[in-house]
Design an enzyme around this catalytic site. Structure first.
Site, PDB file in Angstrom:
ATOM      1  N   ARG A 101     -15.305 -38.588  12.607  1.00  0.00           N
ATOM      2  CA  ARG A 101     -13.987 -38.808  13.227  1.00  0.00           C
ATOM      3  C   ARG A 101     -13.164 -37.529  13.048  1.00  0.00           C
ATOM      4  NH1 ARG A 101     -10.922 -44.350  12.284  1.00  0.00           N
ATOM      5  NH2 ARG A 101      -9.971 -43.698  14.253  1.00  0.00           N
ATOM      6  N   ASP A 248      -2.449 -39.970   8.998  1.00  0.00           N
ATOM      7  CA  ASP A 248      -3.818 -39.428   8.982  1.00  0.00           C
ATOM      8  C   ASP A 248      -3.834 -37.926   8.786  1.00  0.00           C
ATOM      9  OD1 ASP A 248      -3.883 -42.057  10.623  1.00  0.00           O
ATOM     10  OD2 ASP A 248      -5.929 -41.697   9.925  1.00  0.00           O
ATOM     11  N   ASN A 258      -0.172 -40.165  13.066  1.00  0.00           N
ATOM     12  CA  ASN A 258      -0.583 -41.505  12.608  1.00  0.00           C
ATOM     13  C   ASN A 258      -1.003 -42.317  13.829  1.00  0.00           C
ATOM     14  OD1 ASN A 258      -0.929 -43.433  10.462  1.00  0.00           O
ATOM     15  ND2 ASN A 258       0.828 -44.515  11.266  1.00  0.00           N
TER      16      ASN A 258
HETATM   17  O1  MRU Z   1      -7.926 -45.512  13.424  1.00  0.00           O
HETATM   18  P1  MRU Z   1      -7.631 -45.927  12.008  1.00  0.00           P
HETATM   19  O2  MRU Z   1      -7.587 -47.412  11.830  1.00  0.00           O
HETATM   20  O3  MRU Z   1      -8.546 -45.244  11.034  1.00  0.00           O
HETATM   21  O4  MRU Z   1      -6.165 -45.377  11.751  1.00  0.00           O
HETATM   22  C1  MRU Z   1      -5.572 -45.642  10.506  1.00  0.00           C
HETATM   23  C2  MRU Z   1      -4.157 -45.239  10.472  1.00  0.00           C
HETATM   24  O5  MRU Z   1      -3.634 -44.691  11.422  1.00  0.00           O
HETATM   25  C3  MRU Z   1      -3.411 -45.420   9.191  1.00  0.00           C
HETATM   26  O6  MRU Z   1      -2.060 -45.626   9.449  1.00  0.00           O
HETATM   27  C4  MRU Z   1      -3.601 -44.161   8.359  1.00  0.00           C
HETATM   28  O7  MRU Z   1      -4.936 -43.949   8.043  1.00  0.00           O
HETATM   29  C5  MRU Z   1      -2.773 -44.073   7.148  1.00  0.00           C
HETATM   30  S1  MRU Z   1      -2.873 -45.422   6.012  1.00  0.00           S
HETATM   31  C6  MRU Z   1      -4.067 -45.116   4.936  1.00  0.00           C
END
Ligand code: MRU
Length: 373
Positions: A101, A248, A258
């Site tokens: 990812r 993120d 995010n």
């Molecule tokens: O696509 P995802 O579900 O991995 O995205 C997660 C998020 O956007 C969270 O808000 C982010 O990782 C921060 S919380 C640990």
């Protein structure tokens, strides 16, 4: 009210010679609680891409454990990159996990730590494997501690009473501990604050509806699920006292990447004069990105938008089309909220404020210095 939780997203089981990565399959929650246990590095890599496990810190921890099982050599080689050379094997697996990812920098942060650890060990395969195992466990343990510290620092920022809006899932399912933003909410409750969580459902993957709501029900946290498009009305009615989300990747200037839809929440907060907080460990800060425009945004399958349950394996969950088969759909998985809309960023080391660069640089340096001790 306890800040602790029994929920965990990722575990390392098995023995030093025969390690096993165990992941709760988050695609199937809340209807089924199924654990995926594997000693196959390729299965772990695919689990990250397919979002069996998701959430920035949880992805990093999983990749670190993935390197451990991969280097245990049980299912070598991945694809056609067979090599007898131990160092080349490690590099190939490192590259494989780096492809899983693109947006959450915690993934690359954890992989870099594993690479540095591998490079430091002066010994044979057994010694290297033991060191990788210790480093991966340390990454997990540290994240658990980061969550606890963030919860402590962030709880003080939240108001004494009122509604708290959150977006995506930022709890135990997304991290190695109690969570980032959700951990802050838990700690504020534990401190006696009279708060109620409003969880955005978070289209299209529904992390809010499926995962945050599930964590709240499991742990008895006061929460109400809302559709993403309900937040503005709630704010105008005075039901939201603050918003808090995770991240993120945070750029050097404090721009916050995010889950898609976070920017909407920040804009709404600005309009209604509501504080917008971000909770993220220093492992989410990427000082090499000067601002949010340098952050790569993952584009996922349009099927997640055109189908309810479009992420689930066909054989496990029948997808339901909510759009005509041939329609074009966009699916950027993340957005960037400009630093100017962020009231404060909470890390394990305290609270950063505008202009963010100085605080973030100092916090990343302090975190690095702590690890060297
Ligand atoms: O696509 P995802 O579900 O991995 O995205 C997660 C998020 O956007 C969270 O808000 C982010 O990782 C921060 S919380 C640990």
């Amino acid at each position: 009210m306890d800040v602790e939780t029994q929920i965990s997203a990722v575990r390392l089981l098995g023995t030093a010679r025969d390690p096993v990565v165990s992941l709760i399959d988050q695609r199937l929650l809340p209807s089924r609680t199924v654990w995926l246990a594997t000693s196959d590095g390729e299965v772990v890599a695919r689990a990250i891409t397919d979002m069996v496990v998701r959430g920035a810190p949880a992805i990093g921890i999983t990749a670190a454990y993935g390197l451990v099982v991969a280097m245990a050599g049980i299912h070598w080689p991945p694809e056609s990159t067979a090599s007898d050379d131990e160092g080349e094997r490690f590099q190939a697996w490192h590259r494989r996990f780096a492809q899983t990812r693109p947006t959450a920098v915690n993934l690359f942060w954890a992989l870099d730590r594993m690479a540095a650890c591998y490079g430091r060990v002066d010994g044979g395969p057994e010694a290297k494997l033991a060191a990788l195992r210790s480093e991966a466990i340390a990454i997990h343990d540290e994240d658990r501690a980061y969550c606890a510290s963030m919860a402590h620092h962030g709880a003080a920022l939240l108001p004494e009473t009122g509604g708290i809006l959150t977006h995506c899932n930022t709890g135990a399912l997304a991290t190695g501990g109690v969570g980032t933003a959700l951990g802050v909410f838990r700690a504020a409750l534990q401190a006696g604050k009279q708060l109620h969580l409003f969880a955005d459902e978070t289209r299209p993957f529904l992390q809010g509806a499926r995962l945050t709501a599930w964590e709240c029900v499991q742990d008895g946290l006061p929460a109400t699920l809302i559709c993403d498009n309900m937040a503005a009305s709630l704010m105008r009615e005075g039901k939201i006292a603050a918003a808090i989300v995770g991240s993120d990747r945070i750029a050097r200037n404090g721009d916050v990447c995010n889950k898609i839809g976070t920017y909407n929440v920040a804009v709404l907060c600005k309009h209604h004069g509501i504080p917008f907080y971000v909770a993220a460990p220093t492992s989410t800060v990427d000082l090499s990105c000067p601002d949010g425009s340098a952050i790569p945004i993952e584009q996922r399958s349009p099927r997640e938008v055109t189908h309810v349950g479009g992420w689930a394996p066909e054989e496990l969950l029948a997808s339901l089309a909510v759009a005509p088969e041939s329609v074009k759909a966009l699916n950027p998985a993340f957005d960037v909220t400009p630093a100017a809309l962020v009231t404060a960023i909470v890390t394990e080391l305290g609270v950063a404020r505008l202009p963010y660069a100085d605080d973030l640089i100092a916090m990343v340096a302090a975190a690095e210095a702590r690890r060297q001790r």
